[in-house]
Motif scaffolding. Structure first.
Motif, PDB file in Angstrom:
ATOM      1  N   LEU A   1      33.113  45.082  43.458  1.00 32.04           N
ATOM      2  CA  LEU A   1      33.873  44.293  42.486  1.00 32.04           C
ATOM      3  C   LEU A   1      35.375  44.319  42.733  1.00 32.04           C
ATOM      4  N   THR A   2      35.848  45.257  43.538  1.00 30.95           N
ATOM      5  CA  THR A   2      37.290  45.295  43.796  1.00 30.95           C
ATOM      6  C   THR A   2      37.648  44.883  45.227  1.00 30.95           C
ATOM      7  N   ARG A   3      36.630  44.544  46.025  1.00 31.54           N
ATOM      8  CA  ARG A   3      36.933  44.165  47.406  1.00 31.54           C
ATOM      9  C   ARG A   3      37.980  43.054  47.462  1.00 31.54           C
ATOM     10  N   ILE A   4      37.866  42.074  46.573  1.00 35.14           N
ATOM     11  CA  ILE A   4      38.800  40.947  46.601  1.00 35.14           C
ATOM     12  C   ILE A   4      40.052  41.199  45.759  1.00 35.14           C
ATOM     13  N   ALA A   5      40.255  42.443  45.343  1.00 34.65           N
ATOM     14  CA  ALA A   5      41.479  42.763  44.593  1.00 34.65           C
ATOM     15  C   ALA A   5      42.692  42.827  45.508  1.00 34.65           C
ATOM     16  N   LYS A   6      42.459  42.816  46.812  1.00 35.42           N
ATOM     17  CA  LYS A   6      43.584  42.688  47.757  1.00 35.42           C
ATOM     18  C   LYS A   6      43.938  41.215  47.841  1.00 35.42           C
ATOM     19  N   LEU A   7      44.935  40.831  47.091  1.00 37.81           N
ATOM     20  CA  LEU A   7      45.252  39.412  46.938  1.00 37.81           C
ATOM     21  C   LEU A   7      46.602  39.101  47.560  1.00 37.81           C
ATOM     22  N   ASN A   8      46.640  38.032  48.295  1.00 39.45           N
ATOM     23  CA  ASN A   8      47.919  37.505  48.745  1.00 39.45           C
ATOM     24  C   ASN A   8      48.568  36.851  47.522  1.00 39.45           C
ATOM     25  N   GLU A   9      49.575  37.534  46.975  1.00 47.66           N
ATOM     26  CA  GLU A   9      50.082  37.121  45.653  1.00 47.66           C
ATOM     27  C   GLU A   9      50.707  35.729  45.659  1.00 47.66           C
ATOM     28  N   ASN A  10      51.334  35.359  46.790  1.00 48.52           N
ATOM     29  CA  ASN A  10      51.944  34.024  46.870  1.00 48.52           C
ATOM     30  C   ASN A  10      50.907  32.933  46.821  1.00 48.52           C
ATOM     31  N   LEU A  11      49.944  33.063  47.716  1.00 51.36           N
ATOM     32  CA  LEU A  11      48.913  32.036  47.834  1.00 51.36           C
ATOM     33  C   LEU A  11      48.125  31.907  46.531  1.00 51.36           C
ATOM     34  N   TRP A  12      47.661  33.046  46.004  1.00 51.85           N
ATOM     35  CA  TRP A  12      46.772  32.966  44.847  1.00 51.85           C
ATOM     36  C   TRP A  12      47.486  32.509  43.585  1.00 51.85           C
ATOM     37  N   SER A  13      48.717  32.960  43.387  1.00 49.28           N
ATOM     38  CA  SER A  13      49.389  32.494  42.166  1.00 49.28           C
ATOM     39  C   SER A  13      49.671  30.996  42.280  1.00 49.28           C
ATOM     40  N   GLU A  14      49.954  30.532  43.489  1.00 49.54           N
ATOM     41  CA  GLU A  14      50.172  29.094  43.685  1.00 49.54           C
ATOM     42  C   GLU A  14      48.880  28.308  43.407  1.00 49.54           C
ATOM     43  N   LEU A  15      47.781  28.790  43.990  1.00 49.63           N
ATOM     44  CA  LEU A  15      46.494  28.110  43.782  1.00 49.63           C
ATOM     45  C   LEU A  15      46.097  28.107  42.307  1.00 49.63           C
ATOM     46  N   MET A  16      46.282  29.245  41.664  1.00 54.13           N
ATOM     47  CA  MET A  16      45.829  29.357  40.271  1.00 54.13           C
ATOM     48  C   MET A  16      46.715  28.570  39.303  1.00 54.13           C
ATOM     49  N   LEU A  17      48.029  28.659  39.502  1.00 54.98           N
ATOM     50  CA  LEU A  17      48.917  27.936  38.587  1.00 54.98           C
ATOM     51  C   LEU A  17      48.742  26.425  38.739  1.00 54.98           C
ATOM     52  N   ASN A  18      48.408  25.990  39.945  1.00 51.83           N
ATOM     53  CA  ASN A  18      48.178  24.556  40.128  1.00 51.83           C
ATOM     54  C   ASN A  18      46.782  24.128  39.693  1.00 51.83           C
ATOM     55  N   ASN A  19      46.018  25.055  39.171  1.00 53.11           N
ATOM     56  CA  ASN A  19      44.673  24.735  38.676  1.00 53.11           C
ATOM     57  C   ASN A  19      44.469  25.401  37.313  1.00 53.11           C
ATOM     58  N   LYS A  20      45.580  25.627  36.611  1.00 53.46           N
ATOM     59  CA  LYS A  20      45.526  26.543  35.472  1.00 53.46           C
ATOM     60  C   LYS A  20      44.705  26.026  34.290  1.00 53.46           C
TER      61      LYS A  20
ATOM     62  N   GLU B   1      55.120  37.197  36.844  1.00 56.66           N
ATOM     63  CA  GLU B   1      54.213  38.156  36.208  1.00 56.66           C
ATOM     64  C   GLU B   1      52.830  38.141  36.873  1.00 56.66           C
ATOM     65  N   LEU B   2      52.375  36.954  37.207  1.00 54.67           N
ATOM     66  CA  LEU B   2      51.078  36.828  37.860  1.00 54.67           C
ATOM     67  C   LEU B   2      51.125  37.514  39.229  1.00 54.67           C
ATOM     68  N   GLU B   3      52.189  37.265  39.959  1.00 49.36           N
ATOM     69  CA  GLU B   3      52.343  37.901  41.280  1.00 49.36           C
ATOM     70  C   GLU B   3      52.404  39.417  41.157  1.00 49.36           C
ATOM     71  N   GLU B   4      53.088  39.889  40.132  1.00 49.68           N
ATOM     72  CA  GLU B   4      53.177  41.341  39.931  1.00 49.68           C
ATOM     73  C   GLU B   4      51.804  41.960  39.711  1.00 49.68           C
TER      74      GLU B   4
END
Lengths: 287, 287
Positions: free
Chosen positions: A218-237, B265-268
């Motif tokens: 359950l934590t394998r994908i907790a290593k997140l590229n914060e730039n990419l994922w926050s961009e993807l998520m905020l643009n699909n929020k 905050e999301l990136e953090e």
């Protein structure tokens, strides 16, 4: 022989390059564009691209197919900078995990001579960079296509045949909205859960000595590229917030069953979960 | 030669039997007690037990070590039924995932001639039954011991040496409360999350075509034995409800960052999650 340009030799672009070489390399002439010369050198050395450029000079002019494996924000910039360079009739595609936003920002600036087929390879990796790319990454995986009404049917067929060649097994066509809702659920929500789970650990615990396979999974994908994922998520929020709420409601049901000692209700939740997972395994090609 | 009785040849008991055979079988004489004759036959045929009984007749009288791999509710019953049969000085143990409740219910009914060492092998499997047991299940895994003050130090050493022999790598001793808190977090919470995630899917979606590795990973443990898990969770509900609430708070932070478009905050949150996971990988023996 198809001339293919891959733009961005990260984990996804690199996996495409390696998959082409591993499939039937005599069919493909693969070129790479990457702003990092060291990455190009690695790819050249591995023999997965025949030539490379840090900025396009001559590659796009010759490429029949251009796979843009860049972040959402960088795709638009790349197309604007190179709009005259693309070959007449070239098929372009990108590989990002959100479609409404990317299609909305790119369609208005597309050069006339190209046919852009939007899609999403369902084979993300938790690590970034060419060194983590893998020629087997796509074998058996799903590919979601969100074609435009303007896409030429013959180009769609060419692109689909290419995907099949490098191992993708199930190609599905849906609208960008349906894609984004499903991705919010099957991918973005999962990444939020993994992050929330590991972040809710208490530092004073010596958790690592107690870890079993479930926590590892359950934590394998907790290593997140914060730039990419926050961009993807905020643009699909909008859709993401919706699926988070639906997940929270189920979580809250389980918590309530525990608080009220309602064994029957708890068991029902677990029976339903088991039924759904077993059902999924029957239809999932990669299990 | 140590005479070992395994009570309950399910996935855990079966894995013990197979691990003894795979390690240094000339050191161990392994006997099995299982209410299902077909399971005993399978284990006999596989050569992992030397003899088997559906109810104890002669096995417990000869066993130096008794590994009871039954559900919490059945352990007590088994001990009550066989209290006179256990050999003088025998080491008993059980393998359940909750310790306060099990210790509390068993200690008062323990026969005087035995030394009961409570513990928990951190190697659950998502499938039940002898056929899913595996001689490699324990290799590299963690084992949590929650000894009683009355346990004889020499027996603890004997038991620990046995665990090391069959592959367990890190043996930790903690109090039953600490064990239960950590298990609530690393295991029970994970199973609740997996169930809530898959139960929050909408039936009208054709989700399976959109599945990537992350969703596969997060739902692997959604196949839950509803009896066992609801029993384990309800008997540990105070700490479980607490860790669920802590997880919900982190989930809600992420949701709030999305709603308010707070990219920083999301990136953090994602940077912290990544840091924790990387840190965990450095110390986790099985990654």
């Amino acid at each position: 022989m198809q001339k293919i340009a891959i733009v961005g030799l990260g984990v996804i672009g690199g996996s495409f390059a390696k998959a082409f070489k591993a499939s039937d390399s005599s069919n493909y002439y693969v070129m790479g564009i990457d702003r990092n010369q060291a990455t190009l050198d690695q790819a050249l050395e591995a023999g997965v691209i025949a030539e490379g450029e840090v900025e396009n000079e001559t590659i796009l002019q010759r490429a029949d197919i251009v796979i843009i494996a860049l972040y959402p924000e960088n795709i638009k910039e790349f197309i604007l900078q190179n709009s005259d360079a693309f070959k007449e009739g070239a098929i372009l595609t990108e590989t990002t995990g959100i479609k409404q936003y990317v299609i909305g920002s790119i369609v208005p600036i597309l050069p006339k001579q190209v046919d852009f087929i939007f899609g999403h390879p369902m084979a993300g990796r938790e690590s970034q960079g060419f060194e983590y790319s893998d020629h087997t990454a796509f074998i058996g995986a799903n590919y979601i296509l969100t074609p435009l009404a303007s896409n030429k049917p013959e180009n769609l067929e060419v692109f689909k045949a290419l995907l099949k060649k490098i191992g993708f097994q199930r190609l599905t066509q849906v609208t960008p909205l349906v894609h984004d809702e499903l991705i919010a659920y099957t991918s973005q929500l999962c990444h939020c859960i993994a992050a929330a789970l590991i972040n809710s650990d208490r530092p004073e615990r010596n958790t690592v000595q107690f870890i079993g396979d479930s926590y590892r999974d359950l934590t394998r994908i907790a290593k997140l590229n914060e730039n990419l994922w926050s961009e993807l998520m905020l643009n699909n929020k909008d859709v993401l917030v919706q699926v988070i709420s639906e997940f929270e409601a189920e979580m809250s049901k389980i918590k309530e069953s525990l608080i009220t000692d309602n064994k029957r209700e708890l068991e029902e939740a677990f029976i339903e979960a088991t039924r759904r997972r077993v059902d999924m395994e029957k239809n999932d090609l990669m299990i």
